[in-house]
Enzyme design. Structure first.
Site, PDB file in Angstrom:
ATOM      1  N   SER A  58      -8.927  -2.685  -3.733  1.00 43.37           N
ATOM      2  CA  SER A  58      -7.578  -2.204  -4.066  1.00 43.37           C
ATOM      3  C   SER A  58      -6.762  -2.021  -2.799  1.00 43.37           C
ATOM      4  O   SER A  58      -7.302  -1.690  -1.740  1.00 43.37           O
ATOM      5  CB  SER A  58      -7.651  -0.841  -4.766  1.00 43.37           C
ATOM      6  N   ASP A  61      -8.240   7.924  -0.337  1.00 42.68           N
ATOM      7  CA  ASP A  61      -8.180   6.739  -1.209  1.00 42.68           C
ATOM      8  C   ASP A  61      -7.495   7.022  -2.545  1.00 42.68           C
ATOM      9  O   ASP A  61      -7.913   6.513  -3.594  1.00 42.68           O
ATOM     10  CB  ASP A  61      -9.604   6.191  -1.464  1.00 42.68           C
ATOM     11  N   ARG A 103      -7.694  18.421  14.025  1.00 41.22           N
ATOM     12  CA  ARG A 103      -7.477  17.152  13.343  1.00 41.22           C
ATOM     13  C   ARG A 103      -5.978  16.799  13.279  1.00 41.22           C
ATOM     14  O   ARG A 103      -5.578  15.684  13.572  1.00 41.22           O
ATOM     15  CB  ARG A 103      -8.047  17.227  11.920  1.00 41.22           C
ATOM     16  N   ASN A 162      -3.364   1.139   2.553  1.00 41.54           N
ATOM     17  CA  ASN A 162      -4.793   1.109   2.871  1.00 41.54           C
ATOM     18  C   ASN A 162      -5.465   0.086   1.954  1.00 41.54           C
ATOM     19  O   ASN A 162      -5.063  -0.071   0.803  1.00 41.54           O
ATOM     20  CB  ASN A 162      -5.400   2.488   2.615  1.00 41.54           C
ATOM     21  N   HIS A 206      -9.134  -0.776   0.202  1.00 44.88           N
ATOM     22  CA  HIS A 206     -10.368  -0.042  -0.110  1.00 44.88           C
ATOM     23  C   HIS A 206     -11.248  -0.907  -1.006  1.00 44.88           C
ATOM     24  O   HIS A 206     -10.760  -1.499  -1.969  1.00 44.88           O
ATOM     25  CB  HIS A 206     -10.022   1.274  -0.818  1.00 44.88           C
ATOM     26  N   MET A 246     -11.449   4.805   9.177  1.00 46.79           N
ATOM     27  CA  MET A 246     -12.326   5.731   8.459  1.00 46.79           C
ATOM     28  C   MET A 246     -11.970   7.194   8.711  1.00 46.79           C
ATOM     29  O   MET A 246     -12.837   8.009   9.021  1.00 46.79           O
ATOM     30  CB  MET A 246     -13.786   5.460   8.846  1.00 46.79           C
TER      31      MET A 246
HETATM   32  C1  GRF Z   1     -13.532  -2.880   4.319  1.00 46.48           C
HETATM   33  O1  GRF Z   1     -14.315  -3.131   3.196  1.00 46.48           O
HETATM   34  C2  GRF Z   1     -12.458  -1.883   3.992  1.00 46.48           C
HETATM   35  O2  GRF Z   1     -11.951  -2.027   2.712  1.00 46.48           O
HETATM   36  C3  GRF Z   1     -13.221  -0.600   4.113  1.00 46.48           C
HETATM   37  O3  GRF Z   1     -14.033  -0.778   5.240  1.00 46.48           O
HETATM   38  C4  GRF Z   1     -14.292  -2.158   5.401  1.00 46.48           C
HETATM   39  C5  GRF Z   1     -13.820  -2.532   6.755  1.00 46.48           C
HETATM   40  O4  GRF Z   1     -14.064  -3.853   7.061  1.00 46.48           O
HETATM   41  N1  GRF Z   1     -12.351   0.540   4.128  1.00 46.48           N
HETATM   42  P1  GRF Z   1     -13.414  -4.538   8.320  1.00 46.48           P
HETATM   43  O5  GRF Z   1     -13.462  -3.539   9.474  1.00 46.48           O
HETATM   44  O6  GRF Z   1     -11.986  -4.899   7.971  1.00 46.48           O
HETATM   45  O7  GRF Z   1     -14.247  -5.727   8.580  1.00 46.48           O
END
Ligand code: GRF
Length: 216
Positions: A142, A151, A71, A113, A115, A96
């Protein structure tokens, strides 16, 4: 002479709607940035097409073949390639993966980030479902500086929405998403304007330490 726009790298794993919001805000002049690269750990990420269509450089690096023990090596490779685009700021927008502390260290205060929860509530996945199951009255999104913990880095700002009795995880997600986009764009603009600094673990806004996240 006006300052050059903030150079931004955006990391995604999927749909890329937050990325699209940033691209639109850059185009309209609402946010003074130059998105220099969009990178993904998933070569099939839909958002990469949006980036390419907007004429933005893309970078896909699939960790699929690497063992989990590698990783840190993957992260170093990815961040090395991103650094070649000399961004001032890295935005994780639906990226992710949890990142290795060693690659984050040189980017302290320069990586954020977004979230979909009111952190510190509900780090990780299924945030809408968890807010509903907990019977929360308020949910939100957030923006925080990134640390090696999921997060969990210092919070810059959040946006709130009231839950409705009829809400499902899907309706909540759909209602929150545009608010999340606006939140992210606003935070990036504040950073581009030089109004935000991370000192130690404390976020400063207009030279004032924040005791709680700003509300958008
Ligand atoms: C969003 O809700 C983001 O906050 C979360 O995953 C989703 C991604 O959406 N971490 P997108 O790929 O920007 O449409």
């Amino acid at each position: 002479m006006p300052a050059p726009p903030l150079r931004v790298a955006v990391l995604i794993s999927g749909r890329g709607s937050n990325l699209q919001a940033l691209i639109a805000a850059q185009r309209s002049g609402e946010v003074a940035i130059d998105i220099v690269v969009v990178a993904s750990n998933r070569p099939a990420a839909e958002g990469l097409h949006h980036a390419a269509a907007a004429g933005i450089a893309t970078l896909a690096l699939d960790p699929g073949h690497m063992p989990a023990s590698d990783r840190a090596r993957y992260d170093a490779e990815l961040f090395g390639r991103i650094a070649a685009f000399t961004p001032d700021l890295i935005v994780l927008a639906g990226f992710m993966r949890v990142l290795d502390a060693a690659v984050l260290a040189p980017w302290a205060g320069r990586i954020i980030n977004v979230h979909p929860s009111l952190l510190p509530k509900y780090p990780g996945l299924h945030t809408h479902r968890r807010a509903l199951e907990a019977g929360d009255r308020v949910h939100g999104a957030s923006v925080h500086f990134v640390s090696a913990e999921l997060d969990a880095g210092p919070l810059l700002a959040c946006t709130e929405i009231a839950l409705k009795p009829s809400d499902t995880a899907d309706t909540l997600a759909a209602r929150l998403l545009p608010r999340e986009h606006a939140l992210l764009c606003r935070c990036v603009q504040w950073i581009a304007d030089g109004r935000v600094q991370l000192r130690g673990n404390t976020v400063h806004f207009d030279e004032t330490p924040l005791s709680e996240p700003l509300r958008v």
